[in-house]
Design a protein around this motif. Structure first.
Motif, PDB file in Angstrom:
ATOM      1  N   VAL A   1      52.742 -91.231  17.193  1.00 25.38           N
ATOM      2  CA  VAL A   1      51.986 -92.212  18.187  1.00 25.38           C
ATOM      3  C   VAL A   1      51.176 -93.065  17.276  1.00 25.38           C
ATOM      4  O   VAL A   1      50.354 -92.543  16.349  1.00 25.38           O
ATOM      5  CB  VAL A   1      50.971 -91.456  18.955  1.00 25.38           C
ATOM      6  CG1 VAL A   1      50.293 -92.654  19.981  1.00 25.38           C
ATOM      7  CG2 VAL A   1      51.832 -90.798  19.970  1.00 25.38           C
ATOM      8  N   ASP A   2      51.402 -94.319  17.066  1.00 27.79           N
ATOM      9  CA  ASP A   2      50.561 -95.235  16.127  1.00 27.79           C
ATOM     10  C   ASP A   2      49.126 -95.516  16.896  1.00 27.79           C
ATOM     11  O   ASP A   2      48.823 -95.185  18.000  1.00 27.79           O
ATOM     12  CB  ASP A   2      51.241 -96.569  15.937  1.00 27.79           C
ATOM     13  CG  ASP A   2      51.340 -97.437  17.245  1.00 27.79           C
ATOM     14  OD1 ASP A   2      50.835 -97.411  18.213  1.00 27.79           O
ATOM     15  OD2 ASP A   2      52.436 -98.278  17.197  1.00 27.79           O
ATOM     16  N   GLY A   3      48.323 -96.301  16.000  1.00 25.74           N
ATOM     17  CA  GLY A   3      46.982 -96.555  16.243  1.00 25.74           C
ATOM     18  C   GLY A   3      47.014 -97.363  17.783  1.00 25.74           C
ATOM     19  O   GLY A   3      45.889 -97.511  18.324  1.00 25.74           O
ATOM     20  N   ALA A   4      47.876 -98.267  18.139  1.00 24.90           N
ATOM     21  CA  ALA A   4      47.928 -98.716  19.509  1.00 24.90           C
ATOM     22  C   ALA A   4      48.718 -97.977  20.433  1.00 24.90           C
ATOM     23  O   ALA A   4      48.614 -98.408  21.638  1.00 24.90           O
ATOM     24  CB  ALA A   4      48.807-100.099  19.337  1.00 24.90           C
ATOM     25  N   GLY A   5      48.805 -96.716  20.191  1.00 28.91           N
ATOM     26  CA  GLY A   5      49.287 -95.664  21.361  1.00 28.91           C
ATOM     27  C   GLY A   5      50.944 -95.994  21.451  1.00 28.91           C
ATOM     28  O   GLY A   5      51.395 -95.559  22.657  1.00 28.91           O
ATOM     29  N   ARG A   6      51.621 -96.571  20.525  1.00 21.38           N
ATOM     30  CA  ARG A   6      52.865 -96.703  20.796  1.00 21.38           C
ATOM     31  C   ARG A   6      53.799 -95.806  19.919  1.00 21.38           C
ATOM     32  O   ARG A   6      53.303 -95.096  18.950  1.00 21.38           O
ATOM     33  CB  ARG A   6      53.416 -98.246  20.291  1.00 21.38           C
ATOM     34  CG  ARG A   6      52.743 -99.387  21.153  1.00 21.38           C
ATOM     35  CD  ARG A   6      53.014-100.722  20.481  1.00 21.38           C
ATOM     36  NE  ARG A   6      52.458-100.377  19.047  1.00 21.38           N
ATOM     37  CZ  ARG A   6      52.442-101.718  18.184  1.00 21.38           C
ATOM     38  NH1 ARG A   6      52.380-102.863  18.863  1.00 21.38           N
ATOM     39  NH2 ARG A   6      51.878-101.446  17.081  1.00 21.38           N
ATOM     40  N   VAL A   7      55.099 -95.441  20.383  1.00 16.48           N
ATOM     41  CA  VAL A   7      56.134 -94.796  19.881  1.00 16.48           C
ATOM     42  C   VAL A   7      57.197 -95.515  19.508  1.00 16.48           C
ATOM     43  O   VAL A   7      57.877 -96.232  20.647  1.00 16.48           O
ATOM     44  CB  VAL A   7      56.450 -93.352  20.782  1.00 16.48           C
ATOM     45  CG1 VAL A   7      57.468 -92.660  19.960  1.00 16.48           C
ATOM     46  CG2 VAL A   7      54.982 -92.497  20.751  1.00 16.48           C
ATOM     47  N   LEU A   8      58.026 -95.792  18.298  1.00 14.87           N
ATOM     48  CA  LEU A   8      59.033 -96.363  18.068  1.00 14.87           C
ATOM     49  C   LEU A   8      60.358 -95.413  18.424  1.00 14.87           C
ATOM     50  O   LEU A   8      60.268 -94.272  17.956  1.00 14.87           O
ATOM     51  CB  LEU A   8      59.352 -96.744  16.667  1.00 14.87           C
ATOM     52  CG  LEU A   8      60.343 -97.404  15.896  1.00 14.87           C
ATOM     53  CD1 LEU A   8      60.369 -98.891  16.682  1.00 14.87           C
ATOM     54  CD2 LEU A   8      60.228 -97.555  14.704  1.00 14.87           C
ATOM     55  N   ILE A   9      61.217 -95.996  19.146  1.00 11.80           N
ATOM     56  CA  ILE A   9      62.438 -95.407  19.402  1.00 11.80           C
ATOM     57  C   ILE A   9      63.577 -96.161  18.718  1.00 11.80           C
ATOM     58  O   ILE A   9      63.649 -97.269  18.917  1.00 11.80           O
ATOM     59  CB  ILE A   9      62.711 -95.260  20.893  1.00 11.80           C
ATOM     60  CG1 ILE A   9      61.404 -94.760  21.768  1.00 11.80           C
ATOM     61  CG2 ILE A   9      64.005 -94.648  21.359  1.00 11.80           C
ATOM     62  CD1 ILE A   9      61.390 -95.041  23.283  1.00 11.80           C
ATOM     63  N   SER A  10      64.228 -95.241  17.767  1.00 14.19           N
ATOM     64  CA  SER A  10      65.292 -95.891  17.059  1.00 14.19           C
ATOM     65  C   SER A  10      66.411 -96.480  17.655  1.00 14.19           C
ATOM     66  O   SER A  10      66.645 -96.086  18.886  1.00 14.19           O
ATOM     67  CB  SER A  10      65.910 -94.777  16.022  1.00 14.19           C
ATOM     68  OG  SER A  10      66.703 -93.877  16.670  1.00 14.19           O
ATOM     69  N   PRO A  11      67.068 -97.590  17.091  1.00 11.81           N
ATOM     70  CA  PRO A  11      68.181 -97.951  17.920  1.00 11.81           C
ATOM     71  C   PRO A  11      69.288 -97.114  18.304  1.00 11.81           C
ATOM     72  O   PRO A  11      69.922 -97.207  19.340  1.00 11.81           O
ATOM     73  CB  PRO A  11      68.710 -99.031  16.734  1.00 11.81           C
ATOM     74  CG  PRO A  11      67.467 -99.384  15.755  1.00 11.81           C
ATOM     75  CD  PRO A  11      66.704 -98.046  15.741  1.00 11.81           C
ATOM     76  N   GLU A  12      69.507 -95.944  17.260  1.00  8.71           N
ATOM     77  CA  GLU A  12      70.551 -95.061  17.795  1.00  8.71           C
ATOM     78  C   GLU A  12      70.122 -94.217  19.046  1.00  8.71           C
ATOM     79  O   GLU A  12      71.004 -93.996  19.943  1.00  8.71           O
ATOM     80  CB  GLU A  12      70.576 -94.154  16.557  1.00  8.71           C
ATOM     81  CG  GLU A  12      71.244 -94.541  15.239  1.00  8.71           C
ATOM     82  CD  GLU A  12      70.152 -95.244  14.511  1.00  8.71           C
ATOM     83  OE1 GLU A  12      70.227 -95.676  13.393  1.00  8.71           O
ATOM     84  OE2 GLU A  12      68.927 -95.159  14.806  1.00  8.71           O
ATOM     85  N   LEU A  13      68.877 -93.921  19.251  1.00 14.77           N
ATOM     86  CA  LEU A  13      68.467 -93.011  20.367  1.00 14.77           C
ATOM     87  C   LEU A  13      68.050 -94.038  21.474  1.00 14.77           C
ATOM     88  O   LEU A  13      68.652 -93.633  22.642  1.00 14.77           O
ATOM     89  CB  LEU A  13      67.244 -92.247  20.018  1.00 14.77           C
ATOM     90  CG  LEU A  13      67.238 -91.130  19.196  1.00 14.77           C
ATOM     91  CD1 LEU A  13      65.942 -90.584  18.802  1.00 14.77           C
ATOM     92  CD2 LEU A  13      68.221 -90.125  19.844  1.00 14.77           C
ATOM     93  N   ARG A  14      67.902 -95.250  21.296  1.00 14.21           N
ATOM     94  CA  ARG A  14      67.773 -96.085  22.452  1.00 14.21           C
ATOM     95  C   ARG A  14      69.278 -96.319  23.074  1.00 14.21           C
ATOM     96  O   ARG A  14      69.375 -96.227  24.173  1.00 14.21           O
ATOM     97  CB  ARG A  14      67.303 -97.669  21.969  1.00 14.21           C
ATOM     98  CG  ARG A  14      65.621 -97.510  21.822  1.00 14.21           C
ATOM     99  CD  ARG A  14      65.170 -98.734  21.864  1.00 14.21           C
ATOM    100  NE  ARG A  14      65.885 -99.852  21.037  1.00 14.21           N
ATOM    101  CZ  ARG A  14      65.456-100.080  19.735  1.00 14.21           C
ATOM    102  NH1 ARG A  14      64.514 -99.614  19.078  1.00 14.21           N
ATOM    103  NH2 ARG A  14      66.323-101.076  18.883  1.00 14.21           N
TER     104      ARG A  14
END
Length: 146
Positions: free
Chosen positions: A86-99
């Motif tokens: 979880v980044d400082g802005a409260g976000r999580v990056l979802i990879s293109p493969e998993l999306r």
């Protein structure tokens, strides 16, 4: 580790980079239980699963101990697993493969499932829910809640 209790559904949107903002109501528990460290993986139901890292590590140990006959399932869970924070802005990056695997384009449903979350495409989830509702309730569940 204390028992985690994530529940409820949040309708969210991915930003242009594939990031999802974790709802504030879950961030404090995720920070306390996993220091914001999570693992995302595929699930055969058509969703993605998002585990706090300690919960994932317990699940991973069980997977690794399975016999060779379960190698196909191990590949689904372990082969697609990605560690995220979880980044400082409260976000999580979802990879293109998993999306792609989860059918996630923009709108997503984040569902608390006790010790982990499920991420669903809303249309895919509605179809899955309709399938479940069309089936009789398992007796074990009916006896437990009614």
């Amino acid at each position: 580790m204390s028992l985690l209790h994530f529940q409820g559904t949040s309708a969210l949107a991915l930003d242009g980079k594939g990031r999802m903002t974790v709802p504030t109501r879950h961030r404090e528990l995720l920070d306390a239980s996993a220091k914001g460290e999570l693992t995302l993986t595929k699930h055969p139901s058509g969703c993605l699963r998002l585990y706090p890292r300690p919960v994932w590590e317990q699940f991973r140990e069980k997977l690794v101990a399975l016999p060779m006959s379960a190698d196909g399932w191990k590949r689904i869970f372990l082969g697609s697993a990605m560690d995220v924070s979880v980044d400082g802005a409260g976000r999580v990056l979802i990879s293109p493969e998993l999306r792609s695997a989860g059918g996630l384009v923009r709108d997503v449903l984040l569902m608390g499932m006790g010790s982990y979350f499920e991420l669903w495409d809303p249309v895919r989830y509605a179809a899955q829910e309709a399938e479940v509702i069309a089936q009789p309730m398992p007796e074990s569940l009916a006896n437990a809640i009614f």
